[in-house]
Design an enzyme around this catalytic site. Structure first.
Site, PDB file in Angstrom:
ATOM      1  N   ASP A  36      40.734  25.481  45.339  1.00 22.39           N
ATOM      2  CA  ASP A  36      40.359  26.818  44.836  1.00 22.39           C
ATOM      3  C   ASP A  36      40.129  26.706  43.341  1.00 22.39           C
ATOM      4  O   ASP A  36      40.503  25.707  42.711  1.00 22.39           O
ATOM      5  CB  ASP A  36      41.477  27.841  45.136  1.00 22.39           C
ATOM      6  CG  ASP A  36      40.937  29.268  45.245  1.00 22.39           C
ATOM      7  OD1 ASP A  36      40.478  29.819  44.229  1.00 22.39           O
ATOM      8  OD2 ASP A  36      40.959  29.826  46.362  1.00 22.39           O
ATOM      9  N   ASN A  78      35.383  27.792  53.294  1.00 15.73           N
ATOM     10  CA  ASN A  78      35.808  29.195  53.406  1.00 15.73           C
ATOM     11  C   ASN A  78      35.583  29.993  52.125  1.00 15.73           C
ATOM     12  O   ASN A  78      35.443  31.224  52.180  1.00 15.73           O
ATOM     13  CB  ASN A  78      37.301  29.216  53.778  1.00 15.73           C
ATOM     14  CG  ASN A  78      37.944  30.563  53.554  1.00 15.73           C
ATOM     15  OD1 ASN A  78      37.775  31.481  54.356  1.00 15.73           O
ATOM     16  ND2 ASN A  78      38.677  30.708  52.447  1.00 15.73           N
ATOM     17  N   TYR A 143      24.899  38.256  50.100  1.00 13.17           N
ATOM     18  CA  TYR A 143      25.950  37.883  51.062  1.00 13.17           C
ATOM     19  C   TYR A 143      25.354  37.658  52.452  1.00 13.17           C
ATOM     20  O   TYR A 143      25.616  36.648  53.106  1.00 13.17           O
ATOM     21  CB  TYR A 143      27.007  38.992  51.092  1.00 13.17           C
ATOM     22  CG  TYR A 143      28.255  38.661  51.865  1.00 13.17           C
ATOM     23  CD1 TYR A 143      29.316  37.996  51.244  1.00 13.17           C
ATOM     24  CD2 TYR A 143      28.406  39.017  53.206  1.00 13.17           C
ATOM     25  CE1 TYR A 143      30.478  37.696  51.949  1.00 13.17           C
ATOM     26  CE2 TYR A 143      29.556  38.718  53.908  1.00 13.17           C
ATOM     27  CZ  TYR A 143      30.597  38.067  53.274  1.00 13.17           C
ATOM     28  OH  TYR A 143      31.740  37.771  53.973  1.00 13.17           O
ATOM     29  N   LYS A 147      25.163  34.095  54.425  1.00 10.19           N
ATOM     30  CA  LYS A 147      25.880  33.917  55.698  1.00 10.19           C
ATOM     31  C   LYS A 147      24.895  33.583  56.836  1.00 10.19           C
ATOM     32  O   LYS A 147      25.208  32.756  57.699  1.00 10.19           O
ATOM     33  CB  LYS A 147      26.699  35.170  56.023  1.00 10.19           C
ATOM     34  CG  LYS A 147      27.838  35.447  55.041  1.00 10.19           C
ATOM     35  CD  LYS A 147      28.845  34.304  54.976  1.00 10.19           C
ATOM     36  CE  LYS A 147      30.079  34.672  54.157  1.00 10.19           C
ATOM     37  NZ  LYS A 147      31.026  33.547  54.033  1.00 10.19           N
TER      38      LYS A 147
HETATM   39  N1  LIG Z   1      37.526  39.657  54.102  1.00 10.33           N
HETATM   40  C1  LIG Z   1      36.586  39.899  55.024  1.00 10.33           C
HETATM   41  O1  LIG Z   1      36.434  41.006  55.543  1.00 10.33           O
HETATM   42  C2  LIG Z   1      35.706  38.783  55.499  1.00 10.33           C
HETATM   43  C3  LIG Z   1      34.957  38.986  56.661  1.00 10.33           C
HETATM   44  C4  LIG Z   1      34.135  37.979  57.128  1.00 10.33           C
HETATM   45  C5  LIG Z   1      34.050  36.802  56.428  1.00 10.33           C
HETATM   46  N2  LIG Z   1      34.776  36.626  55.289  1.00 10.33           N
HETATM   47  C6  LIG Z   1      34.630  35.367  54.590  1.00 10.33           C
HETATM   48  O2  LIG Z   1      35.880  34.717  54.553  1.00 10.33           O
HETATM   49  C7  LIG Z   1      35.920  33.865  53.408  1.00 10.33           C
HETATM   50  C8  LIG Z   1      37.202  34.125  52.635  1.00 10.33           C
HETATM   51  O3  LIG Z   1      37.185  35.465  52.193  1.00 10.33           O
HETATM   52  P1  LIG Z   1      38.498  36.294  51.801  1.00 10.33           P
HETATM   53  O4  LIG Z   1      38.273  37.655  52.330  1.00 10.33           O
HETATM   54  O5  LIG Z   1      39.729  35.553  52.159  1.00 10.33           O
HETATM   55  O6  LIG Z   1      38.273  36.363  50.217  1.00 10.33           O
HETATM   56  P2  LIG Z   1      39.278  36.246  48.988  1.00 10.33           P
HETATM   57  O7  LIG Z   1      38.572  36.849  47.841  1.00 10.33           O
HETATM   58  O8  LIG Z   1      40.627  36.769  49.366  1.00 10.33           O
HETATM   59  O9  LIG Z   1      39.402  34.675  48.804  1.00 10.33           O
HETATM   60  C9  LIG Z   1      38.293  33.887  48.396  1.00 10.33           C
HETATM   61  C10 LIG Z   1      38.816  32.700  47.624  1.00 10.33           C
HETATM   62  O10 LIG Z   1      37.681  31.943  47.176  1.00 10.33           O
HETATM   63  C11 LIG Z   1      37.976  31.488  45.874  1.00 10.33           C
HETATM   64  N3  LIG Z   1      36.769  31.201  45.107  1.00 10.33           N
HETATM   65  C12 LIG Z   1      35.858  32.097  44.641  1.00 10.33           C
HETATM   66  N4  LIG Z   1      34.926  31.471  43.924  1.00 10.33           N
HETATM   67  C13 LIG Z   1      35.250  30.137  43.909  1.00 10.33           C
HETATM   68  C14 LIG Z   1      34.675  28.989  43.322  1.00 10.33           C
HETATM   69  N5  LIG Z   1      33.565  29.069  42.571  1.00 10.33           N
HETATM   70  N6  LIG Z   1      35.279  27.812  43.517  1.00 10.33           N
HETATM   71  C15 LIG Z   1      36.418  27.723  44.240  1.00 10.33           C
HETATM   72  N7  LIG Z   1      37.010  28.774  44.841  1.00 10.33           N
HETATM   73  C16 LIG Z   1      36.430  29.971  44.665  1.00 10.33           C
HETATM   74  C17 LIG Z   1      38.752  32.637  45.219  1.00 10.33           C
HETATM   75  O11 LIG Z   1      39.480  32.182  44.097  1.00 10.33           O
HETATM   76  C18 LIG Z   1      39.629  33.109  46.373  1.00 10.33           C
HETATM   77  O12 LIG Z   1      40.894  32.476  46.378  1.00 10.33           O
HETATM   78  C19 LIG Z   1      34.655  34.161  52.604  1.00 10.33           C
HETATM   79  O13 LIG Z   1      33.673  33.167  52.863  1.00 10.33           O
HETATM   80  C20 LIG Z   1      34.213  35.494  53.145  1.00 10.33           C
HETATM   81  O14 LIG Z   1      32.838  35.695  53.013  1.00 10.33           O
HETATM   82  C21 LIG Z   1      35.614  37.589  54.811  1.00 10.33           C
END
Ligand SMILES: NC(=O)c1ccc[n+]([C@@H]2O[C@H](COP(=O)([O-])OP(=O)(O)OC[C@H]3O[C@@H](n4cnc5c(N)ncnc54)[C@H](O)[C@@H]3O)[C@@H](O)[C@H]2O)c1
Length: 248
Positions: A36, A78, A143, A147
């Site tokens: 991260d 992720n 986004y 995706k």
């Molecule tokens: N939360 C939702 O509803 C949801 C739904 C479908 C898919 N997703 C996908 O799940 C994945 C995780 O999302 P989440 O909801 O846990 O988000 P989150 O914001 O809680 O976590 C995302 C993490 O990515 C890290 N990150 C961001 N930019 C970065 C970079 N340049 N380098 C390294 N790390 C980086 C952040 O520091 C964070 O810890 C994402 O790909 C998101 O699109 C989320």
């Protein structure tokens, strides 16, 4: 003979879904590199700081996993971020940042890890994509494009990996209770012209047939299944867990 641990690399490991995936894979017996921007030093995996929006960051993450564990069997791409804005005012730099993190990073991770995944012979590349890999919503052009793009990458990797024991899938959740969703509430309220307290029901849960948020552990459980022996039948497909969103 002692069982050899499988080694995994998880990106976005300090966030909601990523942290739950690290915990799941560690519980399932994997050695995990938890990558991260600001990794959790007290989390269950081995923390590694990298900016995955850069080529160097992705290369360093794969290199660190191989140096630390001597092998790589599972890559979970992720890390993600969101930006909510109408297309005519969508900041171009945010477009670049979202595409770099959610489309180019999974490509680079696969590219750099591929030789090690071939050596594994029972490898998995799992992208945490989204229901937005399958359907669009307004004000999320970058986004949704990233995706949809990563699902195309997953299908291509599945074909290229088929003869090398590399299986590739895209987990496609609906909305999950994480900081990424919580941060959208003010922007969604502005973009849709409604009060913030109406966003959860009126916008976020509107596409779900079942009106609840998923929990990060539910997504992590599916990633764990795909990474393990029960995942052997899945490749080149979206693994959709969207509470009925795309049934419409
Ligand atoms: N939360 C939702 O509803 C949801 C739904 C479908 C898919 N997703 C996908 O799940 C994945 C995780 O999302 P989440 O909801 O846990 O988000 P989150 O914001 O809680 O976590 C995302 C993490 O990515 C890290 N990150 C961001 N930019 C970065 C970079 N340049 N380098 C390294 N790390 C980086 C952040 O520091 C964070 O810890 C994402 O790909 C998101 O699109 C989320």
């Amino acid at each position: 003979m002692a069982r050899v641990s499988r080694a995994a690399l998880v990106t976005g490991a300090a966030g909601g879904i990523g942290a739950a995936v690290v915990a799941q894979l560690v519980a399932d017996g994997h050695d995990v590199l938890a990558v991260d921007l600001r990794p959790d030093p007290d989390g269950p995996g081995v923390p590694f700081a990298a900016d995955l929006a850069t080529r160097e960051g992705n290369r360093a993450a794969v290199g660190a996993a191989l140096e630390r564990f001597g092998r790589l069997d599972v890559v979970v791409a992720n890390a993600g971020l969101q930006h909510v804005s109408p297309v005519e005012s969508f900041p171009e730099d945010r477009w670049d940042a979202l595409l770099a993190l959610m489309l180019t990073s999974p490509f680079l991770l696969a590219r750099y890890a591929w030789p090690a995944l071939r050596v594994s012979g029972d490898a998995r590349v799992i992208a945490v994509a989204s229901a937005h890999a399958l359907a669009a919503s307004p004000y999320k052009s970058a986004y949704v494009a990233a995706k949809h793009g990563v699902l195309g990458l997953v299908k291509t990797l599945a074909l290229e990996g088929a003869d090398h024991g590399i299986l590739t899938t895209a987990v496609c959740p609906g909305f999950v209770r994480t900081p990424l969703v919580e941060r959208q509430i003010a922007d969604q309220a502005e973009a849709h012209g409604i009060p913030e307290d109406e966003v959860l029901e009126g916008v976020i849960l509107a596409p779900h047939a079942v009106k609840r948020l998923l929990e990060p552990e539910e997504v992590a459980g599916v990633v764990g299944m795909l990474a393990g022996p029960l995942g052997r039948g899945f490749t080149g497909v979206p693994v959709t867990m969207d509470l009925g969103w795309t049934a419409r």
